[in-house]
Design a protein around this motif. Structure first.
Motif, PDB file in Angstrom:
ATOM      1  N   GLU A  25      -6.078  -9.678  -4.317  1.00  0.00           N
ATOM      2  CA  GLU A  25      -5.693  -8.426  -4.994  1.00  0.00           C
ATOM      3  C   GLU A  25      -6.479  -7.244  -4.451  1.00  0.00           C
ATOM      4  N   TRP A  26      -7.759  -7.466  -4.155  1.00  0.00           N
ATOM      5  CA  TRP A  26      -8.557  -6.371  -3.591  1.00  0.00           C
ATOM      6  C   TRP A  26      -8.054  -6.015  -2.198  1.00  0.00           C
ATOM      7  N   MET A  27      -7.657  -7.013  -1.432  1.00  0.00           N
ATOM      8  CA  MET A  27      -7.113  -6.744  -0.105  1.00  0.00           C
ATOM      9  C   MET A  27      -5.821  -5.932  -0.218  1.00  0.00           C
ATOM     10  N   HIS A  28      -5.027  -6.262  -1.204  1.00  0.00           N
ATOM     11  CA  HIS A  28      -3.792  -5.506  -1.443  1.00  0.00           C
ATOM     12  C   HIS A  28      -4.114  -4.066  -1.845  1.00  0.00           C
ATOM     13  N   GLU A  29      -5.129  -3.871  -2.668  1.00  0.00           N
ATOM     14  CA  GLU A  29      -5.540  -2.512  -3.061  1.00  0.00           C
ATOM     15  C   GLU A  29      -5.928  -1.696  -1.828  1.00  0.00           C
ATOM     16  N   LEU A  30      -6.576  -2.330  -0.882  1.00  0.00           N
ATOM     17  CA  LEU A  30      -7.001  -1.612   0.325  1.00  0.00           C
ATOM     18  C   LEU A  30      -5.834  -1.225   1.222  1.00  0.00           C
TER      19      LEU A  30
END
Length: 69
Positions: A25-30
């Motif tokens: 999810e954090w990778m998607h946020e980036l």
């Protein structure tokens, strides 16, 4: 025996525990700031999600490594 994780990814278990979201999810946020520079991406995580500098920097380092930035 599992190999010990080193480098920025070694922060991942504490990131998941502290912020309650999987690394994917954090990778998607980036993805929203993929065109920005490293420190701009770090600032985005810190300002938008209240993430600490070390955790944000680790996520960005791995994101940029895996996304060819």
């Amino acid at each position: 025996m599992a190999e010990k994780v080193t480098g920025p990814a070694s922060y991942f278990p504490s990131i998941v525990k502290r912020y309650g979201r999987p690394i994917s999810e954090w990778m998607h946020e980036l993805d929203a700031v993929a065109d920005k520079r490293h420190m701009e991406q770090v600032a985005y995580l810190k300002e938008t999600f209240g993430m600490g500098h070390g955790h944000a920097n680790a996520l960005v380092a791995v994101y940029r490594e895996t996304h060819g930035s």
